[in-house]
Design a protein around this motif. Structure first.
Motif, PDB file in Angstrom:
ATOM      1  N   TYR A   1      -5.849   0.226  -4.441  1.00 40.80           N
ATOM      2  CA  TYR A   1      -4.765  -1.329  -3.549  1.00 40.80           C
ATOM      3  C   TYR A   1      -3.386  -0.187  -2.863  1.00 40.80           C
ATOM      4  N   THR A   2      -3.102   1.281  -3.050  1.00 40.45           N
ATOM      5  CA  THR A   2      -2.293   1.756  -3.046  1.00 40.45           C
ATOM      6  C   THR A   2      -3.292   2.829  -1.504  1.00 40.45           C
ATOM      7  N   GLU A   3      -2.561   3.473  -0.479  1.00 49.57           N
ATOM      8  CA  GLU A   3      -2.987   3.765   0.326  1.00 49.57           C
ATOM      9  C   GLU A   3      -3.334   5.374   0.636  1.00 49.57           C
ATOM     10  N   ARG A   4      -2.064   6.010  -0.584  1.00 49.93           N
ATOM     11  CA  ARG A   4      -2.718   7.606  -1.392  1.00 49.93           C
ATOM     12  C   ARG A   4      -1.934   8.098  -2.027  1.00 49.93           C
ATOM     13  N   ASP A   5      -2.184   9.081  -2.363  1.00 45.45           N
ATOM     14  CA  ASP A   5      -1.339   9.842  -3.278  1.00 45.45           C
ATOM     15  C   ASP A   5       0.113  10.324  -2.979  1.00 45.45           C
ATOM     16  N   GLN A   6       0.845   9.705  -4.077  1.00 44.01           N
ATOM     17  CA  GLN A   6       2.537   9.942  -4.036  1.00 44.01           C
ATOM     18  C   GLN A   6       3.100  11.040  -4.631  1.00 44.01           C
ATOM     19  N   PRO A   7       4.159  11.414  -4.481  1.00 43.29           N
ATOM     20  CA  PRO A   7       4.692  12.752  -4.727  1.00 43.29           C
ATOM     21  C   PRO A   7       5.817  12.239  -6.043  1.00 43.29           C
TER      22      PRO A   7
ATOM     23  N   ARG B   1       2.803 -18.484  -0.145  1.00 47.44           N
ATOM     24  CA  ARG B   1       3.238 -18.818   1.192  1.00 47.44           C
ATOM     25  C   ARG B   1       3.379 -18.336   1.699  1.00 47.44           C
ATOM     26  N   GLY B   2       4.656 -17.667   1.767  1.00 44.74           N
ATOM     27  CA  GLY B   2       5.723 -16.186   2.376  1.00 44.74           C
ATOM     28  C   GLY B   2       5.216 -15.441   2.754  1.00 44.74           C
ATOM     29  N   LEU B   3       4.022 -15.077   1.876  1.00 47.21           N
ATOM     30  CA  LEU B   3       3.363 -14.139   2.401  1.00 47.21           C
ATOM     31  C   LEU B   3       4.260 -12.323   1.868  1.00 47.21           C
ATOM     32  N   TYR B   4       4.667 -12.119   0.034  1.00 44.84           N
ATOM     33  CA  TYR B   4       5.877 -11.405  -0.190  1.00 44.84           C
ATOM     34  C   TYR B   4       4.111 -10.441  -0.589  1.00 44.84           C
ATOM     35  N   LEU B   5       5.252  -9.432  -0.987  1.00 47.25           N
ATOM     36  CA  LEU B   5       3.689  -8.012  -1.114  1.00 47.25           C
ATOM     37  C   LEU B   5       4.085  -8.680  -2.469  1.00 47.25           C
ATOM     38  N   TRP B   6       2.716  -7.948  -2.652  1.00 48.65           N
ATOM     39  CA  TRP B   6       2.647  -7.517  -4.307  1.00 48.65           C
ATOM     40  C   TRP B   6       2.320  -5.965  -5.288  1.00 48.65           C
ATOM     41  N   HIS B   7       2.607  -6.163  -6.542  1.00 46.93           N
ATOM     42  CA  HIS B   7       2.798  -4.135  -7.041  1.00 46.93           C
ATOM     43  C   HIS B   7       3.339  -3.374  -7.151  1.00 46.93           C
ATOM     44  N   GLU B   8       3.456  -2.449  -7.755  1.00 46.97           N
ATOM     45  CA  GLU B   8       4.529  -1.499  -8.302  1.00 46.97           C
ATOM     46  C   GLU B   8       5.145  -0.812  -6.429  1.00 46.97           C
ATOM     47  N   PHE B   9       4.922  -1.271  -5.642  1.00 48.85           N
ATOM     48  CA  PHE B   9       6.074  -0.544  -4.036  1.00 48.85           C
ATOM     49  C   PHE B   9       5.800  -2.552  -3.310  1.00 48.85           C
ATOM     50  N   GLY B  10       5.717  -3.003  -4.156  1.00 47.46           N
ATOM     51  CA  GLY B  10       5.811  -4.952  -3.475  1.00 47.46           C
ATOM     52  C   GLY B  10       7.440  -5.265  -3.667  1.00 47.46           C
ATOM     53  N   ASP B  11       7.265  -6.622  -2.802  1.00 46.95           N
ATOM     54  CA  ASP B  11       8.479  -7.027  -3.204  1.00 46.95           C
ATOM     55  C   ASP B  11       9.033  -7.572  -4.787  1.00 46.95           C
ATOM     56  N   VAL B  12      10.458  -8.332  -4.924  1.00 44.62           N
ATOM     57  CA  VAL B  12      10.488  -8.453  -5.756  1.00 44.62           C
ATOM     58  C   VAL B  12      10.958 -10.359  -6.974  1.00 44.62           C
TER      59      VAL B  12
ATOM     60  N   ARG C   1       0.437  -1.270  -0.085  1.00 46.47           N
ATOM     61  CA  ARG C   1       0.235  -0.295   0.253  1.00 46.47           C
ATOM     62  C   ARG C   1       0.964   1.154  -0.178  1.00 46.47           C
ATOM     63  N   VAL C   2       1.690   1.457   0.794  1.00 43.74           N
ATOM     64  CA  VAL C   2       2.906   1.950   0.350  1.00 43.74           C
ATOM     65  C   VAL C   2       4.501   2.105   0.404  1.00 43.74           C
ATOM     66  N   PRO C   3       5.362   2.555  -0.491  1.00 42.66           N
ATOM     67  CA  PRO C   3       6.625   2.425  -0.999  1.00 42.66           C
ATOM     68  C   PRO C   3       7.737   1.716   0.503  1.00 42.66           C
ATOM     69  N   ALA C   4       8.112   1.104  -0.067  1.00 40.99           N
ATOM     70  CA  ALA C   4       9.178   0.302   1.224  1.00 40.99           C
ATOM     71  C   ALA C   4       9.836   1.693   2.472  1.00 40.99           C
ATOM     72  N   GLU C   5       9.938   2.380   1.754  1.00 44.09           N
ATOM     73  CA  GLU C   5      10.889   3.444   2.471  1.00 44.09           C
ATOM     74  C   GLU C   5       9.924   4.312   3.788  1.00 44.09           C
ATOM     75  N   GLN C   6       8.611   4.573   3.640  1.00 45.04           N
ATOM     76  CA  GLN C   6       7.490   4.731   4.561  1.00 45.04           C
ATOM     77  C   GLN C   6       7.331   3.964   5.091  1.00 45.04           C
ATOM     78  N   ARG C   7       7.615   1.940   5.067  1.00 41.91           N
ATOM     79  CA  ARG C   7       6.906   1.357   6.123  1.00 41.91           C
ATOM     80  C   ARG C   7       7.702   1.458   7.798  1.00 41.91           C
ATOM     81  N   GLY C   8       8.927   2.004   7.700  1.00 40.17           N
ATOM     82  CA  GLY C   8       9.833   2.319   8.961  1.00 40.17           C
ATOM     83  C   GLY C   8      10.602   2.970   8.998  1.00 40.17           C
ATOM     84  N   PRO C   9      11.033   3.274  10.178  1.00 35.71           N
ATOM     85  CA  PRO C   9      12.451   5.180  10.018  1.00 35.71           C
ATOM     86  C   PRO C   9      13.419   3.945   9.845  1.00 35.71           C
ATOM     87  N   GLY C  10      14.015   4.995   8.866  1.00 30.81           N
ATOM     88  CA  GLY C  10      16.152   4.269   8.594  1.00 30.81           C
ATOM     89  C   GLY C  10      15.780   3.113   7.389  1.00 30.81           C
ATOM     90  N   LEU C  11      14.821   2.921   7.289  1.00 31.70           N
ATOM     91  CA  LEU C  11      14.198   2.282   5.720  1.00 31.70           C
ATOM     92  C   LEU C  11      14.519   3.188   4.393  1.00 31.70           C
TER      93      LEU C  11
END
Length: 361
Positions: free
Chosen positions: A162-168, A331-342, A14-24
């Motif tokens: 599926y994303t949480e909000r608009d992003q720059p 099974r591993g609960l990977y995240l989908w879509h453009e801000f997800g896992d690869v 729902r959000v980019p990786a760097e917005q999921r926690g401090p220091g990411l």
């Protein structure tokens, strides 16, 4: 369909990786690696250790456009997605209904002659449907201010519900994106390259991994029916063609970063597998029947089970490998879509081949 499963809503990034926690940073995503039907789990930061000297990453330099603009047909508000600029100056556009959660509901365009009012005294007139796309995409002509100026001043990146909000817009650019000189770019981010950082690129280069830049401007994807891509503008330079051919002639593997890079490189390859400098439009759709001539591996996001991109993955890795990797991703609960896992698809190693990595005589 290759993968007959449903992706749960909670696995949408729902959000980019760097917005999921401090220091990411952007590279704080997971990396699923498949070699044939063998699957392993990693962090994206491990990529330099999974590649080897002589490997070549083909990367897309197309910038993402702020391609969504609010407009009005009469008193009804619509959202216009600017998809692809044609050689005659017209744009392929898509009309969508605003819903406050991204522009997720498609609206049939037309009839021909329909006028859409846009900000800044700009007008858009629908002329004819894009061939083979029903009423979803239309060729339209813009009058008033230029499209580049319109998007720069009034546009925002396309996003889905599926994303949480608009992003720059900066969130949708990759480290490889180059500024557009003519206002042309990608309507949607070439997202496989999003986790790369300048630090990661420097480490890969220090380990002998090379990069071959190409350009392919992506159009608007269909969020509803997962249509195959329509013709897109691309360019493969002479320098990049030489790098790709040299890697193929040596021991390196050609690994495309994203399905857009596969489409561009395979469009520039002859039946002999030699890549030549080429620029223009490609209508190539890579399928298991067509196969790939150049690409050995692929770094890509996780695609919906109905997405046509999965046919390309199947062409690179085979159906059994794609099925197995997607089962593991779920099974591993990977995240989908453009801000997800690869997902990194590598060729199977020949168990009888021992490759010397360092300190070789």
């Amino acid at each position: 369909m290759t993968v007959a499963v449903r992706v749960p809503e909670e696995l949408s990034a729902r959000v980019p990786a760097e917005q999921r926690g401090p220091g990411l940073d952007r590279d704080a995503v997971r990396l699923l690696v498949s070699r044939g039907t063998e699957v392993s789990h990693h962090g994206f930061g491990e990529l330099p250790r999974l590649l080897r000297a002589g490997d070549l990453l083909v990367v897309n330099t197309s910038p993402t456009l702020a391609a969504a603009v609010d407009g009005w047909i009469g008193h009804a508000r619509v959202v216009v997605h600017f998809s692809t600029r044609g050689d005659d100056g017209r744009w392929a556009v898509e009309l969508r209904e605003p819903d406050g959660k991204g522009t997720s509901r498609a609206r049939a365009g037309g009839p021909a002659g329909t006028e859409v009012r846009l900000p800044g005294d700009t007008r858009l007139a629908l002329e004819e449907p894009l061939s083979g796309r029903g009423e979803r995409l239309w060729w339209a002509r813009v009058s008033g201010s230029g499209v580049a100026e319109l998007l720069r001043e009034h546009g925002r990146p396309i996003r889905y519900s599926y994303t949480e909000r608009d992003q720059p817009l900066s969130v949708y650019q990759t480290v490889f994106s180059l500024p557009s000189e003519d206002g042309v770019g990608s309507a949607e981010m070439p997202s496989a390259a999003r986790p790369f950082t300048a630090r990661m690129v420097a480490e890969l280069l220090s380990r002998g991994v090379q990069f071959a830049p190409i350009t392919l401007h992506t159009g608007v994807a269909s969020a509803e029916v997962h249509e195959p891509p329509y013709p897109e503008r691309f360019a493969v330079s002479e320098a990049s063609a030489r790098l790709i051919n040299a890697a193929r002639a040596g021991d390196g593997r050609v690994i495309a970063v994203g399905t857009t890079a596969v489409r561009a490189v395979e469009s520039a390859a002859g039946s002999d597998g030699v890549v030549r400098a080429r620029a223009g439009w490609t209508d190539l759709v890579v399928t298991p029947e067509r196969g790939v001539r150049v690409v050995d591996g692929l770094l890509t996001g996780l695609h919906e089970p109905e997405a046509s991109h999965l046919l390309m993955l199947e062409a690179v890795a085979g159906r059994a490998a794609v099925d197995r990797s997607y089962e593991e991703a779920l099974r591993g609960l990977y995240l989908w879509h453009e801000f997800g896992d690869v997902h990194l698809i590598l060729p199977e190693e020949d168990p009888h081949t021992v490759r010397c990595v360092s300190n070789c005589e």
